[in-house]
Motif scaffolding. Structure first.
Motif, PDB file in Angstrom:
ATOM      1  N   LYS A   2       0.858  -1.190   0.000  1.00 37.63           N
ATOM      2  CA  LYS A   2       0.000   0.000   0.000  1.00 37.63           C
ATOM      3  C   LYS A   2       0.891   1.235   0.000  1.00 37.63           C
ATOM      4  N   LEU A   3       0.483   2.250  -0.728  1.00 36.54           N
ATOM      5  CA  LEU A   3       1.214   3.513  -0.775  1.00 36.54           C
ATOM      6  C   LEU A   3       0.465   4.524   0.068  1.00 36.54           C
ATOM      7  N   LEU A   4       1.182   5.161   0.991  1.00 39.64           N
ATOM      8  CA  LEU A   4       0.561   6.092   1.928  1.00 39.64           C
ATOM      9  C   LEU A   4       1.320   7.405   1.974  1.00 39.64           C
ATOM     10  N   SER A   5       0.603   8.445   2.360  1.00 43.15           N
ATOM     11  CA  SER A   5       1.168   9.759   2.646  1.00 43.15           C
ATOM     12  C   SER A   5       0.499  10.268   3.914  1.00 43.15           C
ATOM     13  N   LYS A   6       1.137  11.217   4.596  1.00 42.84           N
ATOM     14  CA  LYS A   6       0.567  11.787   5.825  1.00 42.84           C
ATOM     15  C   LYS A   6      -0.166  13.075   5.513  1.00 42.84           C
ATOM     16  N   CYS A   7      -1.322  13.267   6.150  1.00 40.82           N
ATOM     17  CA  CYS A   7      -2.063  14.516   6.041  1.00 40.82           C
ATOM     18  C   CYS A   7      -1.345  15.558   6.904  1.00 40.82           C
ATOM     19  N   ILE A   8      -1.154  16.747   6.353  1.00 38.57           N
ATOM     20  CA  ILE A   8      -0.479  17.786   7.132  1.00 38.57           C
ATOM     21  C   ILE A   8      -1.414  18.432   8.144  1.00 38.57           C
ATOM     22  N   GLY A   9      -2.718  18.224   7.982  1.00 41.20           N
ATOM     23  CA  GLY A   9      -3.687  18.806   8.900  1.00 41.20           C
ATOM     24  C   GLY A   9      -3.927  17.960  10.138  1.00 41.20           C
ATOM     25  N   CYS A  10      -4.291  16.690   9.920  1.00 43.17           N
ATOM     26  CA  CYS A  10      -4.677  15.840  11.055  1.00 43.17           C
ATOM     27  C   CYS A  10      -3.717  14.682  11.287  1.00 43.17           C
ATOM     28  N   ILE A  34       1.488  15.045  -6.693  1.00 38.20           N
ATOM     29  CA  ILE A  34       0.336  14.166  -6.518  1.00 38.20           C
ATOM     30  C   ILE A  34      -0.671  14.876  -5.625  1.00 38.20           C
ATOM     31  N   THR A  35      -1.881  15.067  -6.123  1.00 34.97           N
ATOM     32  CA  THR A  35      -2.931  15.712  -5.342  1.00 34.97           C
ATOM     33  C   THR A  35      -3.706  14.633  -4.594  1.00 34.97           C
ATOM     34  N   VAL A  36      -3.744  14.777  -3.262  1.00 43.93           N
ATOM     35  CA  VAL A  36      -4.467  13.818  -2.420  1.00 43.93           C
ATOM     36  C   VAL A  36      -5.429  14.578  -1.522  1.00 43.93           C
ATOM     37  N   SER A  37      -6.452  13.878  -1.067  1.00 45.84           N
ATOM     38  CA  SER A  37      -7.453  14.473  -0.189  1.00 45.84           C
ATOM     39  C   SER A  37      -7.620  13.575   1.025  1.00 45.84           C
ATOM     40  N   ARG A  43      -9.037  17.823   3.785  1.00 44.56           N
ATOM     41  CA  ARG A  43      -8.053  18.794   3.331  1.00 44.56           C
ATOM     42  C   ARG A  43      -7.345  18.254   2.094  1.00 44.56           C
ATOM     43  N   LYS A  44      -7.225  19.094   1.070  1.00 44.41           N
ATOM     44  CA  LYS A  44      -6.505  18.709  -0.141  1.00 44.41           C
ATOM     45  C   LYS A  44      -5.081  19.218  -0.046  1.00 44.41           C
ATOM     46  N   GLN A  45      -4.150  18.392  -0.513  1.00 47.81           N
ATOM     47  CA  GLN A  45      -2.749  18.787  -0.503  1.00 47.81           C
ATOM     48  C   GLN A  45      -2.030  18.103  -1.658  1.00 47.81           C
ATOM     49  N   THR A  46      -0.873  18.640  -1.994  1.00 45.82           N
ATOM     50  CA  THR A  46      -0.055  18.010  -3.024  1.00 45.82           C
ATOM     51  C   THR A  46       1.191  17.447  -2.352  1.00 45.82           C
ATOM     52  N   VAL A  47       1.582  16.262  -2.784  1.00 47.93           N
ATOM     53  CA  VAL A  47       2.770  15.617  -2.237  1.00 47.93           C
ATOM     54  C   VAL A  47       3.690  15.228  -3.380  1.00 47.93           C
ATOM     55  N   HIS A  48       4.964  15.210  -3.093  1.00 52.24           N
ATOM     56  CA  HIS A  48       5.980  14.760  -4.035  1.00 52.24           C
ATOM     57  C   HIS A  48       6.110  13.247  -3.879  1.00 52.24           C
ATOM     58  N   PRO A  49       6.461  12.519  -4.927  1.00 48.99           N
ATOM     59  CA  PRO A  49       6.616  11.066  -4.791  1.00 48.99           C
ATOM     60  C   PRO A  49       7.604  10.645  -3.698  1.00 48.99           C
ATOM     61  N   ASN A  50       8.576  11.491  -3.358  1.00 49.84           N
ATOM     62  CA  ASN A  50       9.500  11.152  -2.274  1.00 49.84           C
ATOM     63  C   ASN A  50       8.826  11.175  -0.899  1.00 49.84           C
ATOM     64  N   GLU A  51       7.676  11.839  -0.787  1.00 51.47           N
ATOM     65  CA  GLU A  51       6.957  11.883   0.486  1.00 51.47           C
ATOM     66  C   GLU A  51       6.017  10.700   0.655  1.00 51.47           C
ATOM     67  N   VAL A  52       5.899   9.883  -0.360  1.00 56.95           N
ATOM     68  CA  VAL A  52       5.044   8.696  -0.317  1.00 56.95           C
ATOM     69  C   VAL A  52       5.876   7.541   0.231  1.00 56.95           C
ATOM     70  N   ARG A  53       5.263   6.751   1.125  1.00 53.66           N
ATOM     71  CA  ARG A  53       5.962   5.584   1.650  1.00 53.66           C
ATOM     72  C   ARG A  53       5.106   4.348   1.419  1.00 53.66           C
ATOM     73  N   ALA A  54       5.767   3.223   1.334  1.00 52.08           N
ATOM     74  CA  ALA A  54       5.072   1.953   1.124  1.00 52.08           C
ATOM     75  C   ALA A  54       5.025   1.177   2.429  1.00 52.08           C
ATOM     76  N   VAL A  55       3.927   0.496   2.664  1.00 51.73           N
ATOM     77  CA  VAL A  55       3.780  -0.393   3.817  1.00 51.73           C
ATOM     78  C   VAL A  55       3.248  -1.730   3.305  1.00 51.73           C
ATOM     79  N   GLU A  56       3.484  -2.763   4.084  1.00 51.58           N
ATOM     80  CA  GLU A  56       3.038  -4.092   3.689  1.00 51.58           C
ATOM     81  C   GLU A  56       1.522  -4.192   3.751  1.00 51.58           C
TER      82      GLU A  56
END
Length: 109
Positions: A2-10, A34-37, A43-56
């Protein structure tokens, strides 16, 4: 995986829908920004692919375990093959998932 990113708000995890196995493929699929919500705070935000992490993905391990049980039932007559195959399949799937996560997280753009 799974590919995940952290919300900067919550600070919740945001799932990114992509079948990319590495960061260049992720950038090719979704772009450099990458635009994520966030589903929690909306909250909508944009993330760079380097800010995305993979988890099992635990689903894959459960899938391997189910396949091992199914093959155990099918091979019940051959006693030596039952233990090897029924434990080998989940172990191989778990090792493959772990390797994919480690490879994704180790490479940066």
């Amino acid at each position: 995986m799974k590919l995940l990113s952290k919300c900067i708000g919550c600070n919740e995890n945001i799932k990114i829908k992509s079948f990319a196995t590495n960061r260049p493929d992720l950038e090719r699929d979704l772009g450099e920004k990458i635009t994520v919500s966030c589903k929690k705070c909306h909250r909508k935000q944009t993330v760079h692919p380097n800010e995305v992490r993979a988890v099992e993905n635990p689903f894959m391990t459960l899938f391997g375990l189910a396949m091992g049980i199914l093959i155990t039932v099918l091979l019940w007559g051959m006693l030596g093959a039952i233990g090897t195959i029924s434990m080998g399949i989940p172990a191989m799937i778990f090792a493959s998932e772990t390797k994919a996560v480690k490879t994704f997280n180790s490479y940066r753009l």
